[in-house]
Design an enzyme around this catalytic site. Structure first.
Site, PDB file in Angstrom:
ATOM      1  N   LYS A 230       2.962  10.962 -12.052  1.00 30.35           N
ATOM      2  CA  LYS A 230       2.121  10.044 -12.838  1.00 30.35           C
ATOM      3  C   LYS A 230       2.873   8.732 -12.986  1.00 30.35           C
ATOM      4  O   LYS A 230       4.012   8.725 -13.485  1.00 30.35           O
ATOM      5  CB  LYS A 230       1.833  10.624 -14.222  1.00 30.35           C
TER       6      LYS A 230
ATOM      7  N   GLU B 206       9.393  16.686 -25.937  1.00 28.71           N
ATOM      8  CA  GLU B 206       8.725  17.141 -24.702  1.00 28.71           C
ATOM      9  C   GLU B 206       9.290  18.497 -24.253  1.00 28.71           C
ATOM     10  O   GLU B 206       8.571  19.317 -23.691  1.00 28.71           O
ATOM     11  CB  GLU B 206       8.880  16.096 -23.582  1.00 28.71           C
TER      12      GLU B 206
ATOM     13  N   LYS C 280       7.182  22.358 -15.713  1.00 27.93           N
ATOM     14  CA  LYS C 280       6.291  21.255 -15.330  1.00 27.93           C
ATOM     15  C   LYS C 280       5.898  21.349 -13.862  1.00 27.93           C
ATOM     16  O   LYS C 280       4.738  21.151 -13.503  1.00 27.93           O
ATOM     17  CB  LYS C 280       6.952  19.895 -15.627  1.00 27.93           C
TER      18      LYS C 280
ATOM     19  N   ARG D 230       0.816  -1.241   0.000  1.00 33.41           N
ATOM     20  CA  ARG D 230       0.000   0.000   0.000  1.00 33.41           C
ATOM     21  C   ARG D 230       0.838   1.275   0.000  1.00 33.41           C
ATOM     22  O   ARG D 230       0.357   2.347   0.365  1.00 33.41           O
ATOM     23  CB  ARG D 230      -0.992   0.015   1.159  1.00 33.41           C
TER      24      ARG D 230
ATOM     25  N   GLU E 237      -4.605  16.438 -12.199  1.00 31.36           N
ATOM     26  CA  GLU E 237      -5.151  16.720 -13.521  1.00 31.36           C
ATOM     27  C   GLU E 237      -6.666  16.858 -13.538  1.00 31.36           C
ATOM     28  O   GLU E 237      -7.361  16.202 -14.320  1.00 31.36           O
ATOM     29  CB  GLU E 237      -4.694  15.643 -14.521  1.00 31.36           C
TER      30      GLU E 237
ATOM     31  N   HIS F 284      -0.854   9.311 -28.602  1.00 36.63           N
ATOM     32  CA  HIS F 284      -1.197   8.008 -28.013  1.00 36.63           C
ATOM     33  C   HIS F 284      -1.911   7.134 -29.031  1.00 36.63           C
ATOM     34  O   HIS F 284      -1.727   5.914 -29.055  1.00 36.63           O
ATOM     35  CB  HIS F 284      -2.073   8.193 -26.774  1.00 36.63           C
TER      36      HIS F 284
ATOM     37  N   ARG G 243      -3.485  20.805 -15.602  1.00 34.44           N
ATOM     38  CA  ARG G 243      -2.381  19.875 -15.861  1.00 34.44           C
ATOM     39  C   ARG G 243      -2.515  19.211 -17.228  1.00 34.44           C
ATOM     40  O   ARG G 243      -1.504  18.817 -17.834  1.00 34.44           O
ATOM     41  CB  ARG G 243      -2.303  18.809 -14.755  1.00 34.44           C
TER      42      ARG G 243
ATOM     43  N   HIS H 108      -0.606  14.734 -27.222  1.00 35.73           N
ATOM     44  CA  HIS H 108      -0.587  13.363 -26.715  1.00 35.73           C
ATOM     45  C   HIS H 108      -1.812  12.557 -27.142  1.00 35.73           C
ATOM     46  O   HIS H 108      -1.726  11.337 -27.259  1.00 35.73           O
ATOM     47  CB  HIS H 108      -0.476  13.353 -25.190  1.00 35.73           C
TER      48      HIS H 108
ATOM     49  N   HIS I 222       7.724   7.313 -27.774  1.00 38.07           N
ATOM     50  CA  HIS I 222       6.694   8.215 -27.233  1.00 38.07           C
ATOM     51  C   HIS I 222       6.929   9.654 -27.711  1.00 38.07           C
ATOM     52  O   HIS I 222       6.004  10.319 -28.193  1.00 38.07           O
ATOM     53  CB  HIS I 222       6.713   8.126 -25.699  1.00 38.07           C
TER      54      HIS I 222
HETATM   55  P1  NAD Z   1      12.435   4.389 -22.265  1.00 38.51           P
HETATM   56  O1  NAD Z   1      12.267   4.348 -20.822  1.00 38.51           O
HETATM   57  O2  NAD Z   1      11.912   3.245 -23.073  1.00 38.51           O
HETATM   58  O3  NAD Z   1      13.966   4.621 -22.599  1.00 38.51           O
HETATM   59  C1  NAD Z   1      14.362   4.702 -23.935  1.00 38.51           C
HETATM   60  C2  NAD Z   1      15.500   3.722 -24.271  1.00 38.51           C
HETATM   61  O4  NAD Z   1      16.723   4.261 -23.809  1.00 38.51           O
HETATM   62  C3  NAD Z   1      15.368   2.363 -23.630  1.00 38.51           C
HETATM   63  O5  NAD Z   1      15.851   1.395 -24.512  1.00 38.51           O
HETATM   64  C4  NAD Z   1      16.276   2.485 -22.424  1.00 38.51           C
HETATM   65  O6  NAD Z   1      16.736   1.244 -21.963  1.00 38.51           O
HETATM   66  C5  NAD Z   1      17.393   3.317 -22.981  1.00 38.51           C
HETATM   67  N1  NAD Z   1      18.151   4.115 -22.044  1.00 38.51           N
HETATM   68  C6  NAD Z   1      17.684   4.768 -20.954  1.00 38.51           C
HETATM   69  N2  NAD Z   1      18.647   5.516 -20.434  1.00 38.51           N
HETATM   70  C7  NAD Z   1      19.742   5.337 -21.184  1.00 38.51           C
HETATM   71  C8  NAD Z   1      21.044   5.881 -21.148  1.00 38.51           C
HETATM   72  N3  NAD Z   1      21.397   6.798 -20.269  1.00 38.51           N
HETATM   73  N4  NAD Z   1      21.932   5.448 -22.071  1.00 38.51           N
HETATM   74  C9  NAD Z   1      21.566   4.557 -23.022  1.00 38.51           C
HETATM   75  N5  NAD Z   1      20.340   4.034 -23.127  1.00 38.51           N
HETATM   76  C10 NAD Z   1      19.437   4.437 -22.214  1.00 38.51           C
HETATM   77  O7  NAD Z   1      11.733   5.696 -22.889  1.00 38.51           O
HETATM   78  P2  NAD Z   1      11.576   7.209 -22.384  1.00 38.51           P
HETATM   79  O8  NAD Z   1      11.492   8.013 -23.595  1.00 38.51           O
HETATM   80  O9  NAD Z   1      12.577   7.533 -21.355  1.00 38.51           O
HETATM   81  O10 NAD Z   1      10.165   7.201 -21.653  1.00 38.51           O
HETATM   82  C11 NAD Z   1       8.989   6.930 -22.371  1.00 38.51           C
HETATM   83  C12 NAD Z   1       7.939   6.478 -21.390  1.00 38.51           C
HETATM   84  O11 NAD Z   1       7.667   7.540 -20.476  1.00 38.51           O
HETATM   85  C13 NAD Z   1       6.617   6.129 -22.036  1.00 38.51           C
HETATM   86  O12 NAD Z   1       6.144   4.928 -21.495  1.00 38.51           O
HETATM   87  C14 NAD Z   1       5.707   7.280 -21.660  1.00 38.51           C
HETATM   88  O13 NAD Z   1       4.353   6.901 -21.562  1.00 38.51           O
HETATM   89  C15 NAD Z   1       6.263   7.677 -20.338  1.00 38.51           C
HETATM   90  N6  NAD Z   1       5.980   9.052 -19.942  1.00 38.51           N
HETATM   91  C16 NAD Z   1       5.473   9.264 -18.716  1.00 38.51           C
HETATM   92  C17 NAD Z   1       5.224  10.543 -18.283  1.00 38.51           C
HETATM   93  C18 NAD Z   1       4.751  10.773 -16.877  1.00 38.51           C
HETATM   94  O14 NAD Z   1       4.369  11.895 -16.560  1.00 38.51           O
HETATM   95  N7  NAD Z   1       4.795   9.785 -16.023  1.00 38.51           N
HETATM   96  C19 NAD Z   1       5.499  11.633 -19.116  1.00 38.51           C
HETATM   97  C20 NAD Z   1       6.029  11.381 -20.373  1.00 38.51           C
HETATM   98  C21 NAD Z   1       6.270  10.078 -20.783  1.00 38.51           C
HETATM   99  N1  GLY Z   2       3.242  14.097 -19.076  1.00 39.33           N
HETATM  100  C1  GLY Z   2       1.987  14.653 -18.663  1.00 39.33           C
HETATM  101  C2  GLY Z   2       1.876  14.883 -17.211  1.00 39.33           C
HETATM  102  O1  GLY Z   2       2.766  14.610 -16.442  1.00 39.33           O
HETATM  103  O2  GLY Z   2       0.861  15.334 -16.777  1.00 39.33           O
END
Ligand code: NAD
Ligand code: GLY
Length: 359
Positions: free
Chosen positions: A140, A182, A224, A118, A234, A249, A238, A245, A262
């Protein structure tokens, strides 16, 4: 070293941005309450940074949970691997989870932290540009479902975000560009001076100039944080962080998670949102063209993939979390540097936009 605060009352936390923070235990110690830390990472990141962080946290009892790499593994099945190992190794509520990786690892680790017994503490150590400027901040967390992206999750804030800009040195160019989508988003939605700075400095960012990258990360996190502080869960403003997106998406779901990054899907989606904003009379065609030029310079796509048609877009966009009572709501620009969330757009303009981009 730069420091920001996300001010959320008793859930407030710092964001540290600097070079070589991973080797400095001081940044971690204050945010780890017990003796045990479970580091969640993946098979790509571990060879680069796991030994370093293990040395830094040598005074703690460490568990390492190494997940498969990829958006296609951001699901409940993979999440369960985290719970399996935490339970097998008898972790308690005093354990701190540490997300070492990009947005996929950060979102999954945060959700695991929200659910495990939890709720346990967690620290974000984002290693991609995208996760440093966006996903690690704001709480998030979650996983994808076959029927929609990020559909299962929770708002759950980390105890700290520790951004070591040196980790960007190993990031592939394509991933750096995805993060820039982004970054550009913040300029468009709420920070015109930053947008203008990006137009002038995009080359430095692509060349990985450390000073320019630090500035862009700081500015993005600051933008942000201000939005999240106003509307943590949100219920209103937000949603502007989701510019592009809803279209993006749909692209990610249509193409199957993982083939479009993404940030790439967000880039094409932002162009579509800007085009619709132009059709609605809010911004000029020159503004849209300026955005296309900036995204192209950042090596980002400005069109959706071939093979997706307007009906498929509408079907996938209807799953969006911003939809209220079946009514699609979109983030549009009412000027460059200012976004609004609205359902008050012409459906015909949306169809015209989709038809243009799917032709
Ligand atoms: P990811 O986490 O898939 O990383 C991208 C690639 O880079 C992967 O293959 C990873 O292993 C590799 N990698 C990571 N760090 C590295 C480094 N320093 N050196 C070499 N390789 C490295 O992708 P991302 O773009 O970081 O994140 C995308 C995800 O984030 C999506 O699932 C998206 O929905 C989510 N997201 C969430 C929010 C939120 O507010 N929570 C906001 C935006 C995106
Ligand atoms: N990436 C959108 C949010 O964090 O609200």
């Amino acid at each position: 070293m730069l420091e920001l605060k996300v001010d959320l009352g008793d859930r407030s936390y710092p964001i540290f941005i600097g070079s070589d923070l991973l080797s400095n235990a001081d940044y971690f110690q204050s945010y780890i309450k017990g003796r045990r830390v479970a580091i969640v990472t993946n098979e790509t990141i571990a060879p680069f940074y796991l030994d370093l962080i293990k040395r830094t946290l040598a005074n703690y009892d460490l568990t390492v949970i190494t997940l498969p790499d990829g958006e296609q593994y951001k699901n409940l099945e993979t999440l369960n691997l985290i719970f399996d190992q935490l339970l097998q190794e008898r972790h308690t509520r005093k354990t701190t989870l540490l997300a070492l990786g990009g947005g996929v690892i950060g979102d999954m680790t945060g959700f695991a932290a929200a659910c495990y017994q939890r709720g346990v503490d967690f620290i974000q150590v984002p290693t991609t540009l995208l996760s440093q400027v966006d996903s690690s901040v704001g709480g998030k967390t979650g996983v994808n479902h076959a029927l929609g992206k990020n559909m299962i999750g929770a708002f759950y804030q980390p105890n700290a975000v520790i951004i070591d800009t040196l980790t960007l040195n190993t990031l592939p160019d394509r991933e750096l560009s995805a993060g820039l989508a982004e970054v550009i988003k913040y300029g468009l939605i709420c920070d015109k001076p930053f947008y203008q700075w990006l137009q002038e400095n995009i080359g430095r960012l692509l060349d990985r100039d450390p000073e320019a990258l630090s500035y862009a990360i700081h500015q993005s996190c600051q933008d942000k944080a201000r939005v999240v502080e106003t509307d943590e869960t949100e219920s209103s403003i937000r949603a502007i962080l989701n510019l592009g997106h809803t279209f993006g998406h749909a692209i990610e779901t249509h193409t199957g998670y993982g083939s479009w990054l993404h940030g790439e899907a967000v880039a094409a989606g932002m162009v579509m949102a800007a085009d619709l904003s132009c059709r609605e009379g809010h911004i000029s065609r020159e503004d849209v063209d300026g955005l296309i030029y900036l995204l192209e310079r950042a090596s980002l796509p400005v069109m959706p993939p071939s093979g997706i048609n307007p009906d498929r877009f509408l079907e996938l966009m209807a799953v969006d979390k911003k939809a209220l009572d079946g009514q699609l709501r979109l983030v549009l620009l009412d000027s460059v540097g200012h976004a609004v969330v609205t359902d008050g757009f012409s459906h015909q303009h949306l169809i015209d936009c989709l038809e243009q981009f799917c032709s």
